[in-house]
Design a protein around this motif. Structure first.
Motif, PDB file in Angstrom:
ATOM      1  N   VAL A  73       0.325  -4.473  14.087  1.00 30.12           N
ATOM      2  CA  VAL A  73      -0.688  -3.535  13.579  1.00 30.12           C
ATOM      3  C   VAL A  73      -1.686  -3.178  14.680  1.00 30.12           C
ATOM      4  O   VAL A  73      -2.047  -2.018  14.870  1.00 30.12           O
ATOM      5  CB  VAL A  73      -1.425  -4.130  12.361  1.00 30.12           C
ATOM      6  CG1 VAL A  73      -2.600  -3.233  11.954  1.00 30.12           C
ATOM      7  CG2 VAL A  73      -0.468  -4.315  11.192  1.00 30.12           C
TER       8      VAL A  73
ATOM      9  N   SER B 232       2.575  -2.337   7.594  1.00 25.16           N
ATOM     10  CA  SER B 232       1.614  -2.743   6.571  1.00 25.16           C
ATOM     11  C   SER B 232       2.328  -3.387   5.388  1.00 25.16           C
ATOM     12  O   SER B 232       1.913  -4.438   4.887  1.00 25.16           O
ATOM     13  CB  SER B 232       0.806  -1.521   6.101  1.00 25.16           C
ATOM     14  OG  SER B 232       0.007  -1.838   4.978  1.00 25.16           O
TER      15      SER B 232
ATOM     16  N   THR C 289       2.153  -7.326   4.041  1.00 23.41           N
ATOM     17  CA  THR C 289       1.778  -7.637   2.660  1.00 23.41           C
ATOM     18  C   THR C 289       2.846  -8.496   1.985  1.00 23.41           C
ATOM     19  O   THR C 289       2.532  -9.485   1.307  1.00 23.41           O
ATOM     20  CB  THR C 289       1.574  -6.344   1.852  1.00 23.41           C
ATOM     21  OG1 THR C 289       0.545  -5.562   2.467  1.00 23.41           O
ATOM     22  CG2 THR C 289       1.171  -6.658   0.416  1.00 23.41           C
TER      23      THR C 289
ATOM     24  N   SER D 151       0.815  -1.218   0.000  1.00 17.11           N
ATOM     25  CA  SER D 151       0.000   0.000   0.000  1.00 17.11           C
ATOM     26  C   SER D 151       0.846   1.265   0.000  1.00 17.11           C
ATOM     27  O   SER D 151       0.389   2.319  -0.428  1.00 17.11           O
ATOM     28  CB  SER D 151      -0.918   0.007   1.233  1.00 17.11           C
ATOM     29  OG  SER D 151      -1.827  -1.068   1.194  1.00 17.11           O
TER      30      SER D 151
ATOM     31  N   SER E 105       0.497  -8.992  12.345  1.00 13.83           N
ATOM     32  CA  SER E 105      -0.869  -8.512  12.594  1.00 13.83           C
ATOM     33  C   SER E 105      -1.002  -7.951  14.000  1.00 13.83           C
ATOM     34  O   SER E 105      -1.697  -6.955  14.227  1.00 13.83           O
ATOM     35  CB  SER E 105      -1.868  -9.663  12.398  1.00 13.83           C
ATOM     36  OG  SER E 105      -1.824 -10.172  11.087  1.00 13.83           O
TER      37      SER E 105
ATOM     38  N   GLU F 105      -5.817  -4.201   8.279  1.00 18.42           N
ATOM     39  CA  GLU F 105      -5.051  -4.542   7.082  1.00 18.42           C
ATOM     40  C   GLU F 105      -5.669  -5.741   6.375  1.00 18.42           C
ATOM     41  O   GLU F 105      -6.126  -6.684   7.020  1.00 18.42           O
ATOM     42  CB  GLU F 105      -3.603  -4.866   7.455  1.00 18.42           C
ATOM     43  CG  GLU F 105      -2.832  -3.687   8.024  1.00 18.42           C
ATOM     44  CD  GLU F 105      -2.513  -2.628   6.983  1.00 18.42           C
ATOM     45  OE1 GLU F 105      -2.494  -2.968   5.776  1.00 18.42           O
ATOM     46  OE2 GLU F 105      -2.279  -1.462   7.368  1.00 18.42           O
TER      47      GLU F 105
END
Length: 571
Positions: A159, A190, A194, A56, A156, A441
């Motif tokens: 985040v 992020s 990914t 992103s 995660s 996310e």
């Protein structure tokens, strides 16, 4: 003929690169440079551009991988290490940013607490990032691929910690500098999530073929789980924990009793005496009684199993709340876990209660950060924000959860199975929402699943259930994920089923799903248009075996308890 020759040459070069263990990229654009007939090999900018193409925040990604891209012998693993290392460096800077935010505790006590919470949360984030970095550094590509689910779970959680920090700050003079200080760290987290999540695609692009990890969403795995009546023991706990729970009243290391018949009269006293960083299970038995205290399991109190005489007999009760006490939501918890260095907290036969009432607004009864944790025959009582699955993977079975607004909420991954969900009477002009997932996310291991549960109104609400709007949930963040499956839905649930988060467009990207539900409130003909009714093959993805497992480590999680848990669908 020329194009076929170029393709063959490109394939040979790619094979050579794979054998050498380096990342190579072939320019197939057809542009000729210096007589190379369109075949241009690069081990720097093009490889970086390819890896960053799915992220992103592409500029931040390119900058973070620039140095490793200059290494002509860099492997896919080197790029993952670089992405995580860059994130760690920015996460450390974000703590300094938190330390630089000066608050007025007298004027803004809640925000002052929120900024202090940020320091702790960002420390937790760094610990998870360092764990991920160490794991990747010590592993080969096959090992990394086998445990991609675990790696994604760590990222995660990072985040979640970062977002929780920002969630709790209200005043702009504190929130704005905190957001600015966290910007680089959140973007790189992020991106790292990914990159790890898309590793399979990256490897395919470089013609590196590695088998999918066990527990992945393969056709064969889903077929195995689709058997009607499939009822197995999940595999999340080792054999020792299975024997522990099968024994019922396990031999405790510590006993808590208000009448003085144990070593401790308070739960907090027993928790404070837990050996730190223990590799063996530490068992605490809490005898019947109402223990009016707030208890937080510290992060270095590992491998704890806590059980009581039943959820209506052994009760830990508190009343901390957001509105009256002027404290942050996470600090309202009657019971909370900070298991960062350890995992696998187990609770059985205990009630957790927050008595602040609806006027207290956010008032958490139970908050969990513990990964690979499980709760059996427990009761979570409150109103708004009762059960907070803050981070990591969690499993609930044969429990009772009660509340009003967002009373099952969080940013971790939770499956609640065979449990009773009781909707209570809210304040005047309020509505009820059972769930509020905060998945931020797209590739995060997070979301909440209610499977084979019973959703009902409490006696006080029942005669007013058609006057007061009650919904299955609402999307707290952009990629909120919630599934209600094979559950009995009472007629208190509005025909629309779900409601939006006011002032946001989260519902446009969120994932809200139903499968095989029954009861008067299960009719989906008038459901919100942004939600979906799914079929069996998709529903299987939200069963514990797929939604919560996914790696060799997680395969030993719940099944080892010896307690009955449905791994697939019941029908």
């Amino acid at each position: 003929m020329v194009s076929k020759a170029v393709a063959s040459l490109a394939s040979i070069i790619l094979v050579a690169c794979v054998i050498a263990g380096v990342v190579c990229l072939v320019n197939r654009s057809g542009d000729s440079h210096d007589g190379d007939h369109g075949t241009n090999i690069s081990t720097s900018s093009k490889a970086v551009a390819s890896i960053c193409s799915t992220t992103s925040y592409k500029d931040a990604c390119v900058n973070s991988l620039e140095n490793v891209g200059k290494n002509e012998s860099a492997t896919a693993k080197d790029y993952i290490i670089a992405a995580i290392q860059a994130t760690i460096e920015e996460a450390k800077k974000s703590i300094k940013a938190a330390e630089s935010v000066k608050t007025d505790g007298g004027k803004d006590p809640r925000d002052a607490m929120a900024v202090e919470d940020c320091k702790d949360l960002l420390e937790f984030a760094i610990e998870d990032l360092q764990a991920a970095f160490s794991f990747v550094g010590d592993s080969d590509l096959h090992t990394i691929n086998d445990r991609l689910f675990d790696l994604r779970n760590w990222l995660s959680a990072v985040v979640s910690y970062q977002q929780t920090c920002l969630d709790q700050i209200g005043e702009p003079q504190y929130k704005d500098p905190m957001e600015h200080g966290l910007l680089n760290a959140t973007q790189l987290t992020s991106n790292a999530l990914t990159i790890v999540s898309q590793l399979g695609e990256i490897l395919k692009a470089f013609h590196i073929d590695i088998e999918l990890p066990k527990g992945a969403d393969t056709g064969r795995r889903l077929m195995e789980l689709s058997v009607v009546g499939h009822d197995d023991y999940p595999s999340w706990f080792p054999a020792g924990d299975r024997k522990l729970l099968q024994a019922g009243r396990a031999k405790p290391n510590a006993v808590v009793a208000q009448d003085g018949s144990g070593q401790y009269k308070t739960v907090g006293g027993a928790v404070n005496a837990i050996p730190r960083k223990s590799k063996n299970r530490w068992v605490i038995y809490i005898k019947a009684g109402v223990y009016r205290e707030s208890v937080i399991l510290p992060k270095d109190a590992t491998n704890v199993y806590m059980y009581g005489d039943g959820p209506t007999k052994t009760i830990i009760s508190g009343s901390k709340n957001f509105a009256i006490n002027k404290i942050t939501t996470m600090n309202t918890a009657t019971f909370g876990t900070y298991l960062i260095n350890g995992e696998g907290f187990i609770a059985k036969g205990i009630g957790f209660r927050n008595t602040a009432g609806p006027q207290g607004h956010q008032a958490v009864a139970f908050r969990s950060q513990s990964d690979l944790s499980a709760y059996f025959d427990c009761r979570f009582e409150g109103y708004q924000d009762t059960l907070y699955y803050q981070t990591n993977r969690q499993f609930y079975r044969n429990c009772v959860v009660s509340g009003t607004i967002d009373f099952i909420f969080g940013r971790g991954a939770a499956v609640i199975q065979n449990s009773e969900i009781i909707v209570r009477m809210p304040l005047p002009n309020q509505l009820n929402t059972v769930t509020a997932d905060g998945t931020k996310e797209a590739f995060a291991i997070s979301g909440v699943v209610l499977q084979n549960c019973k959703i009902v109104a409490e006696p006080q609400l029942f005669p007013n259930r058609f006057k007061i709007k009650s919904y299955l949930g609402r999307p707290w963040d952009k990629f909120s994920t919630t599934a209600v499956m094979e559950s009995e839905v009472g007629d208190l649930i509005d025909p629309e089923g779900w409601t939006i988060w006011s002032g946001s467009n989260n519902h446009q990207t969120a994932k809200y799903l139903e499968y095989g539900n029954r009861g008067a409130g299960s009719n989906t003909n008038r459901r919100a248009k942004w939600t979906r009714v799914i079929k069996k093959n998709e529903a299987l993805k939200y069963t514990p075996s797929v939604f919560l497992e996914g790696g060799k480590k997680a395969v030993k999680w719940v099944q080892g308890t010896g307690l009955p848990v449905t791994m697939g669908l019941t029908y």
